[in-house]
Design a protein around this motif. Structure first.
Motif, PDB file in Angstrom:
ATOM      1  N   THR A  27      -4.002   3.520  -4.911  1.00  0.00           N
ATOM      2  CA  THR A  27      -4.818   2.721  -5.024  1.00  0.00           C
ATOM      3  C   THR A  27      -5.483   2.500  -6.592  1.00  0.00           C
ATOM      4  O   THR A  27      -5.385   1.195  -7.004  1.00  0.00           O
ATOM      5  N   ASP A  28      -4.320   3.796  -7.215  1.00  0.00           N
ATOM      6  CA  ASP A  28      -4.884   4.049  -8.992  1.00  0.00           C
ATOM      7  C   ASP A  28      -3.887   2.224  -9.227  1.00  0.00           C
ATOM      8  O   ASP A  28      -3.969   1.924 -10.560  1.00  0.00           O
ATOM      9  N   ALA A  29      -2.611   2.497  -8.899  1.00  0.00           N
ATOM     10  CA  ALA A  29      -1.962   1.618  -9.529  1.00  0.00           C
ATOM     11  C   ALA A  29      -1.944   0.301  -9.372  1.00  0.00           C
ATOM     12  O   ALA A  29      -1.385  -0.167 -10.005  1.00  0.00           O
ATOM     13  N   SER A  31      -4.726  -1.025  -9.837  1.00  0.00           N
ATOM     14  CA  SER A  31      -5.640  -1.599 -11.433  1.00  0.00           C
ATOM     15  C   SER A  31      -4.712  -0.679 -12.642  1.00  0.00           C
ATOM     16  O   SER A  31      -5.082  -1.984 -13.200  1.00  0.00           O
ATOM     17  N   THR A  32      -3.659  -0.267 -12.227  1.00  0.00           N
ATOM     18  CA  THR A  32      -3.124   0.117 -13.362  1.00  0.00           C
ATOM     19  C   THR A  32      -1.739  -0.858 -13.567  1.00  0.00           C
ATOM     20  O   THR A  32      -1.169  -1.038 -14.569  1.00  0.00           O
ATOM     21  N   GLY A  33      -0.963  -1.107 -12.668  1.00  0.00           N
ATOM     22  CA  GLY A  33       0.097  -2.390 -12.255  1.00  0.00           C
ATOM     23  C   GLY A  33       1.586  -0.755 -12.564  1.00  0.00           C
ATOM     24  O   GLY A  33       2.495  -0.905 -12.827  1.00  0.00           O
ATOM     25  N   GLY A  34       0.782   0.394 -12.316  1.00  0.00           N
ATOM     26  CA  GLY A  34       1.829   1.346 -12.402  1.00  0.00           C
ATOM     27  C   GLY A  34       2.902   1.671 -11.267  1.00  0.00           C
ATOM     28  O   GLY A  34       2.702   3.075 -10.542  1.00  0.00           O
TER      29      GLY A  34
END
Length: 337
Positions: A27-29, A31-34
């Motif tokens: 979920t975080d990735a 947003s961050t593209g990681g």
């Protein structure tokens, strides 16, 4: 000391036990593209279910995000993916889960780069016509830049656009022949018009429909019925063909009398249907030569095949025979489609 080997773990069960541990990072990735460190982990878990499955993250329909694990058009993998989907957690505001790529109409207004060309997908058009015999829509795709692109690329764009327009399952269920043309075909229309035509066809077939047919085989009449559309994507879990052959006496030109026909229907709708327990469905039957062949498709991991075999033994009109085969692509009934 006694040693025992542990049972091999079910990779589908393992996937869903593992998903909550990586979900926050995914979920975080988004947003961050990681994504780079996460992709190999997800690929490994999906490949453990089957090496030929495909997966992707996409925008959700009702949730913010979606995880799609797909058979990639391979009917042999539909039952595997259907089980993955059946064990998925309930959708929530953040995540939903799909066993086929979903429609993505926003992409159809984007510009993509392919084969060294930039295509404005808003210029894509489809000519289409309905094939009444197969309950499908035949399609011809066109884009002004098709003149400058090799034929394989034209086809790639057409099929990608159909997936974005209708979703993977929509294409498999309701699209018949697919062609593409460098010249604008007669009747070419906006892609959303094709989507509306598919929606109308889907609505017509919301309730099961049966087609009655008759033919002559080696000089003898054969009759039958088949569900329409007869496409394996409609029954992804039912990957095993069970042919139940019921002989009957008193045939006239190989066909049953009214009394025998009633007995056959009662046995099908009662005894055999009850044996399925929701793990299979009758897709077609053929009658001729003093016997009726019922084409059931069942979940091969369930007991439905054994239960049908046991139930068929109760047919009072003669000795029933049953043949079973793995057939995820409905090849055994392709002649009835």
């Amino acid at each position: 000391m006694i040693f025992s080997r542990g049972r091999k773990q079910d990779p589908v069960v393992e996937f869903w036990a593992w998903w909550p541990t990586i979900r926050p990072a995914v979920t975080d990735a988004i947003s961050t593209g990681g994504f780079e460190p996460l992709t190999p982990q997800i690929s490994k878990r999906v490949a453990a279910i089957h090496k030929d499955l495909t997966w992707e993250f996409s925008k959700g329909t009702d949730s913010r995000h979606a995880l799609v694990v797909s058979p990639g058009g391979n009917p042999a993998l539909r039952a595997v993916v259907a089980r993955w989907g059946a064990l998925a957690p309930a959708a929530d505001p953040d995540w939903e889960f799909h066993t086929a790529r979903q429609p993505d109409h926003d992409t159809l207004s984007a510009t993509i780069e392919i084969a060294g060309a930039k295509l404005d997908l808003a210029l894509l058009r489809f000519a289409f016509s309905r094939d009444e015999d197969s309950a499908a829509i035949d399609v011809v795709g066109h884009h002004p830049l098709f003149r400058k692109l090799p034929e394989p690329v034209r086809g790639q764009i057409t099929f990608l656009a159909l997936d974005w327009l209708l979703g993977e399952e929509g294409v498999e269920l309701w699209i018949g022949s697919v062609d593409f043309s460098a010249d604008e075909p007669a009747g070419a229309r906006d892609p959303l018009d094709l989507a509306a035509a598919v929606d109308a066809l889907r609505e017509e077939h919301r309730e099961p429909q049966w087609v009655v047919f008759s033919a002559e085989v080696r000089g003898r009449p054969v009759t039958g019925i088949a569900q329409r559309p007869l496409r394996s994507a409609r029954w992804p879990r039912f990957d095993t063909h069970v042919a139940v052959v019921l002989p009957f006496a008193g045939a006239v030109a190989g066909l049953p009398s009214d009394e025998v026909a009633e007995a056959l229907v009662a046995f099908e709708d009662g005894t055999l249907e009850a044996a399925l327990h929701g793990n299979g469905e009758l897709l077609a039957h053929e009658t001729g030569g003093g016997r009726r062949t019922l084409h059931f498709y069942v979940d091969g991991t369930s007991s439905a095949g054994d239960d049908l075999t046991a139930a068929a033994a109760g047919w009072p009109g003669g000795k029933a025979t049953v043949k079973r085969a793995h057939d995820p692509g409905l090849e055994a009934v392709a002649h009835l489609a």
